[in-house]
Design an enzyme around this catalytic site. Structure first.
Site, mmCIF file in Angstrom:
data_model
loop_
_atom_site.group_PDB
_atom_site.id
_atom_site.type_symbol
_atom_site.label_atom_id
_atom_site.label_comp_id
_atom_site.label_asym_id
_atom_site.label_seq_id
_atom_site.Cartn_x
_atom_site.Cartn_y
_atom_site.Cartn_z
ATOM 1 N N SER A 114 -6.161 -5.028 0.235
ATOM 2 C CA SER A 114 -5.162 -4.693 1.242
ATOM 3 C C SER A 114 -5.811 -4.579 2.628
ATOM 4 O O SER A 114 -6.355 -5.554 3.131
ATOM 5 C CB SER A 114 -4.423 -3.409 0.831
ATOM 6 O OG SER A 114 -3.232 -3.239 1.558
ATOM 7 N N ASP A 162 4.179 -8.983 -4.535
ATOM 8 C CA ASP A 162 3.695 -8.002 -3.557
ATOM 9 C C ASP A 162 4.727 -7.819 -2.443
ATOM 10 O O ASP A 162 5.052 -8.761 -1.720
ATOM 11 C CB ASP A 162 2.367 -8.480 -2.970
ATOM 12 C CG ASP A 162 1.615 -7.399 -2.226
ATOM 13 O OD1 ASP A 162 2.262 -6.484 -1.683
ATOM 14 O OD2 ASP A 162 0.376 -7.466 -2.188
ATOM 15 N N HIS A 194 1.564 -5.171 -5.564
ATOM 16 C CA HIS A 194 0.441 -4.858 -4.673
ATOM 17 C C HIS A 194 -0.618 -4.111 -5.477
ATOM 18 O O HIS A 194 -0.703 -2.875 -5.423
ATOM 19 C CB HIS A 194 0.951 -4.015 -3.503
ATOM 20 C CG HIS A 194 -0.025 -3.877 -2.374
ATOM 21 N ND1 HIS A 194 -0.458 -4.946 -1.624
ATOM 22 C CD2 HIS A 194 -0.650 -2.787 -1.857
ATOM 23 C CE1 HIS A 194 -1.287 -4.527 -0.693
ATOM 24 N NE2 HIS A 194 -1.425 -3.217 -0.823
#
Length: 216
Positions: A114, A162, A194
């Protein structure tokens, strides 16, 4: 003593280590998050020393957690400026551990998740000495003003479901890297949001083990 927060690390199974793996966590988390992946991968990477630094700033949208830079304004030019301002601090953390282990960038593997992917990709592109390889899970690429390194192979891994960082960001990153003729691969994982799952870890392990970093 380091001026940055003490972070978790795991020594290599084989000593002395030949590689350094730097795990860069997502926003609002800290180094204890990604170090939890090490038990699942260390047996396949026996000569790797793992570190999972804490983000260099306190998370500014919650009373806990860390961040590599603020995400209060997600305009690409603002994020690029914030990353540029902070990147030397990330380099300092890595360099200190490299010196301790007698390793260099060519022995160093960057793995981000991320926001950690955002900082990891930027970090990779601005290096004067290439890293061994870089892996980005569920992240985006924020281009630097100047690209110094086109030699580090990059692996992008993203869940198709995601909703935090859309899988379109993987394709955007791939298009950017293609224009620069940077070796890279992209992997869209079905039924994954995610997160990092076993499929992604297997892809990452194979990618690392297929690199011949010492030849760079």
């Amino acid at each position: 003593m380091s001026k940055y927060l003490e972070y978790p690390e795991v020594e290599s199974k084989e000593q002395p280590p030949k590689k350094l793996v730097v795990l860069l966590h997502g926003v609002g988390s800290d180094g204890h998050d990604l170090i939890g992946l090490v038990p699942y991968i260390k047996n396949y990477l026996p000569n790797c020393h793992f570190i999972s630094p804490h983000g260099i700033e306190a998370y500014d949208m919650m009373p806990y957690g860390r961040q590599w830079f603020s995400l209060q304004d997600r305009s690409p030019h603002i994020m690029a400026k914030l990353i540029a301002n902070n990147i030397s601090k990330v380099e300092d953390i890595i360099k200190q551990k490299q010196d301790e282990l007698n390793l260099t960038n060519k022995d160093t593997i960057i793995i981000g998740f991320s926001q950690g992917t955002m900082i990891g990709l930027y970090l990779t592109l601005v290096q004067k000495e290439p890293f061994c390889c870089t892996i980005g899970f569920s992240g985006a690429l924020i281009p630097p003003m100047e690209v110094n390194n086109k030699l580090t192979p990059i692996c992008l891994i993203h869940g198709e479901l995601d909703e935090v960082v859309g899988v379109s960001e993987m394709y955007n990153a791939s298009n950017y890297l293609s224009k620069l003729h940077i070796e890279h691969s992209g992997h869209k994982l079905t039924s994954l949001a995610h997160s990092i799952d076993g499929r992604g870890l297997e892809i990452a392990i194979n990618f690392i083990n297929n690199r011949h970093c010492e030849q760079q």
